[in-house]
Enzyme design. Structure first.
Site, PDB file in Angstrom:
ATOM      1  N   ASP A  10      29.630  63.664 -17.133  1.00 36.64           N
ATOM      2  CA  ASP A  10      29.789  62.517 -17.596  1.00 36.64           C
ATOM      3  C   ASP A  10      30.906  62.533 -18.473  1.00 36.64           C
ATOM      4  OD1 ASP A  10      29.411  59.498 -17.631  1.00 36.64           O
ATOM      5  OD2 ASP A  10      28.080  59.774 -19.079  1.00 36.64           O
ATOM      6  N   LEU A  11      31.459  61.159 -18.939  1.00 37.76           N
ATOM      7  CA  LEU A  11      32.494  61.450 -20.064  1.00 37.76           C
ATOM      8  C   LEU A  11      31.765  60.749 -21.180  1.00 37.76           C
ATOM      9  CD1 LEU A  11      35.197  62.037 -20.915  1.00 37.76           C
ATOM     10  CD2 LEU A  11      36.064  59.866 -20.032  1.00 37.76           C
ATOM     11  N   ASP A  12      31.475  59.227 -21.043  1.00 39.63           N
ATOM     12  CA  ASP A  12      31.144  58.524 -22.275  1.00 39.63           C
ATOM     13  C   ASP A  12      29.866  58.919 -22.701  1.00 39.63           C
ATOM     14  OD1 ASP A  12      33.483  56.915 -22.287  1.00 39.63           O
ATOM     15  OD2 ASP A  12      32.864  55.792 -20.704  1.00 39.63           O
ATOM     16  N   THR A  18      32.309  57.381 -27.051  1.00 32.38           N
ATOM     17  CA  THR A  18      33.122  56.127 -26.897  1.00 32.38           C
ATOM     18  C   THR A  18      32.318  54.984 -26.906  1.00 32.38           C
ATOM     19  OG1 THR A  18      33.106  56.507 -24.434  1.00 32.38           O
ATOM     20  CG2 THR A  18      35.143  56.983 -25.581  1.00 32.38           C
ATOM     21  N   LYS A  46      25.292  51.313 -21.259  1.00 37.94           N
ATOM     22  CA  LYS A  46      25.646  52.700 -21.245  1.00 37.94           C
ATOM     23  C   LYS A  46      25.678  53.067 -19.726  1.00 37.94           C
ATOM     24  CE  LYS A  46      24.735  54.613 -25.685  1.00 37.94           C
ATOM     25  NZ  LYS A  46      24.086  55.127 -26.809  1.00 37.94           N
ATOM     26  N   SER A 115      32.965  60.396 -13.923  1.00 37.90           N
ATOM     27  CA  SER A 115      32.576  59.011 -14.926  1.00 37.90           C
ATOM     28  C   SER A 115      32.970  57.813 -14.191  1.00 37.90           C
ATOM     29  CB  SER A 115      33.524  59.175 -15.915  1.00 37.90           C
ATOM     30  OG  SER A 115      33.809  58.058 -16.688  1.00 37.90           O
ATOM     31  N   ALA A 116      32.089  56.782 -14.702  1.00 35.53           N
ATOM     32  CA  ALA A 116      32.399  55.455 -14.164  1.00 35.53           C
ATOM     33  C   ALA A 116      33.692  54.766 -14.713  1.00 35.53           C
ATOM     34  CB  ALA A 116      31.094  54.449 -14.350  1.00 35.53           C
ATOM     35  N   LYS A 146      26.960  54.257 -10.447  1.00 35.45           N
ATOM     36  CA  LYS A 146      25.513  55.070 -10.691  1.00 35.45           C
ATOM     37  C   LYS A 146      24.551  54.012 -10.712  1.00 35.45           C
ATOM     38  CE  LYS A 146      28.269  58.431 -13.364  1.00 35.45           C
ATOM     39  NZ  LYS A 146      28.626  58.941 -14.554  1.00 35.45           N
ATOM     40  N   GLU A 170      24.496  64.305 -18.116  1.00 37.32           N
ATOM     41  CA  GLU A 170      24.386  62.834 -18.138  1.00 37.32           C
ATOM     42  C   GLU A 170      23.549  62.255 -19.544  1.00 37.32           C
ATOM     43  OE1 GLU A 170      25.017  59.930 -17.465  1.00 37.32           O
ATOM     44  OE2 GLU A 170      26.271  60.106 -15.717  1.00 37.32           O
ATOM     45  N   ASP A 171      24.165  61.181 -20.111  1.00 40.14           N
ATOM     46  CA  ASP A 171      23.487  60.485 -21.135  1.00 40.14           C
ATOM     47  C   ASP A 171      22.757  59.157 -20.765  1.00 40.14           C
ATOM     48  OD1 ASP A 171      25.908  59.276 -21.088  1.00 40.14           O
ATOM     49  OD2 ASP A 171      25.424  58.165 -22.677  1.00 40.14           O
TER      50      ASP A 171
HETATM   51  C1  G6P Z   1      30.957  54.408 -18.623  1.00 40.86           C
HETATM   52  C2  G6P Z   1      30.454  53.734 -19.982  1.00 40.86           C
HETATM   53  C3  G6P Z   1      30.158  52.128 -19.701  1.00 40.86           C
HETATM   54  C4  G6P Z   1      31.401  51.590 -19.354  1.00 40.86           C
HETATM   55  C5  G6P Z   1      31.891  52.399 -17.908  1.00 40.86           C
HETATM   56  C6  G6P Z   1      33.188  51.648 -17.497  1.00 40.86           C
HETATM   57  O1  G6P Z   1      29.909  54.511 -17.720  1.00 40.86           O
HETATM   58  O2  G6P Z   1      29.261  54.360 -20.284  1.00 40.86           O
HETATM   59  O3  G6P Z   1      29.710  51.684 -20.985  1.00 40.86           O
HETATM   60  O4  G6P Z   1      31.112  50.335 -19.085  1.00 40.86           O
HETATM   61  O5  G6P Z   1      32.204  53.684 -18.266  1.00 40.86           O
HETATM   62  O6  G6P Z   1      34.260  51.946 -18.314  1.00 40.86           O
HETATM   63  P1  G6P Z   1      35.559  51.210 -18.475  1.00 40.86           P
HETATM   64  O7  G6P Z   1      36.480  52.425 -19.490  1.00 40.86           O
HETATM   65  O8  G6P Z   1      36.339  51.502 -16.831  1.00 40.86           O
HETATM   66  O9  G6P Z   1      35.357  49.799 -18.849  1.00 40.86           O
HETATM   67 MG    MG Z   2      27.702  58.226 -20.173  1.00 36.27          MG
END
Ligand code: G6P
Ligand code: MG
Length: 216
Positions: A10-12, A18, A46, A115-116, A146, A170-171
């Site tokens: 996962d990224l964030d 972020t 999150k 990542s989402a 997810k 994953e967090d």
């Molecule tokens: C991740 C973050 C979320 C965020 C989502 C969409 O899952 O944890 O907080 O809303 O990405 O991110 P975006 O950059 O597309 O708005």
């Molecule tokens: Mg995350």
């Protein structure tokens, strides 16, 4: 013992923090709409998609809006968020992540992003990590959020690795569930109280090494 062939990140909240920029941008939007938005509220966003995040924010403020207005506000928040992530630098990679990625590469273990976020390519570019990923699956390439396993299953497919030979980092609880729904191993990043159903949870990557990728 499973021989892990791929790691999906996962990224964030895993590679970079972020969440703090998401928080500032959502808070500014909430304030503009006339209510406050706290760090505790931010926890609920999150791992949640942009559209769903806005809906949760509006619920907190007790505001109902039509679809068109919601789209406008999501776009406005994103523009503000992007102005922060455009300033990100490689020193924002979370401690231990880069060393661990290097270790994986040296040992022939494949690496994917799951990542989402639709901003994932920009973030990876800003922190100089794009080249480390053998596959990048992000919010632009999935249709189901997810805990649906789509993002991780697409990652495994792109790497040509069986889900059972993958481990996800994953967090967010929704992300842990997505990994489980994909039939993968999963390591939680954060505190065990908030992350149920992971193989194990660690606070970050500082003490991580490939010897810990052994699962029964
Ligand atoms: C991740 C973050 C979320 C965020 C989502 C969409 O899952 O944890 O907080 O809303 O990405 O991110 P975006 O950059 O597309 O708005
Ligand atoms: Mg995350």
């Amino acid at each position: 013992m499973t021989q892990i062939k791929a790691c999906l990140f996962d990224l964030d909240g895993v590679v970079v923090d972020t969440a703090k920029y998401h928080f500032i941008a959502w808070k500014e939007l909430a304030n503009e709409l006339g209510f406050d938005f706290t760090e505790a509220d931010n926890e609920r966003l999150k791992g949640v998609s942009r559209v769903r995040s806005l809906e949760i924010l509006l619920e907190i403020g007790g505001i109902e809006l039509d679809e068109e207005r919601k789209e406008q506000l999501a776009a406005q928040k994103n523009e503000n968020y992007v102005s922060y992530i455009r300033k990100m630098k490689p020193d924002e990679i979370l401690p231990g992540v880069e060393d661990f990625l290097n270790q994986l590469r040296k040992n022939g273990i494949l690496i994917a992003l799951g990542s989402a976020s639709k901003n994932a390519p920009l973030i990876l570019k800003q922190i100089g990590l794009t080249h480390m990923f053998d596959a990048i699956i992000d919010g632009n390439s999935v249709s189901k959020a997810k805990p649906d396993p789509e993002v991780f299953l697409k990652g495994a497919e792109a790497l040509n690795v069986k889900p059972t030979d993958c481990v996800v980092f994953e967090d967010a609880q929704a992300g842990i569930e997505a990994a489980r729904n994909a039939g993968m191993h999963v390591i939680g990043i954060g505190h065990p109280d908030n992350l149920k159903n992971a193989d194990f949870v660690m606070p970050g990557f500082e003490d991580m090494n490939i010897d810990k990728l052994n699962f029964n």
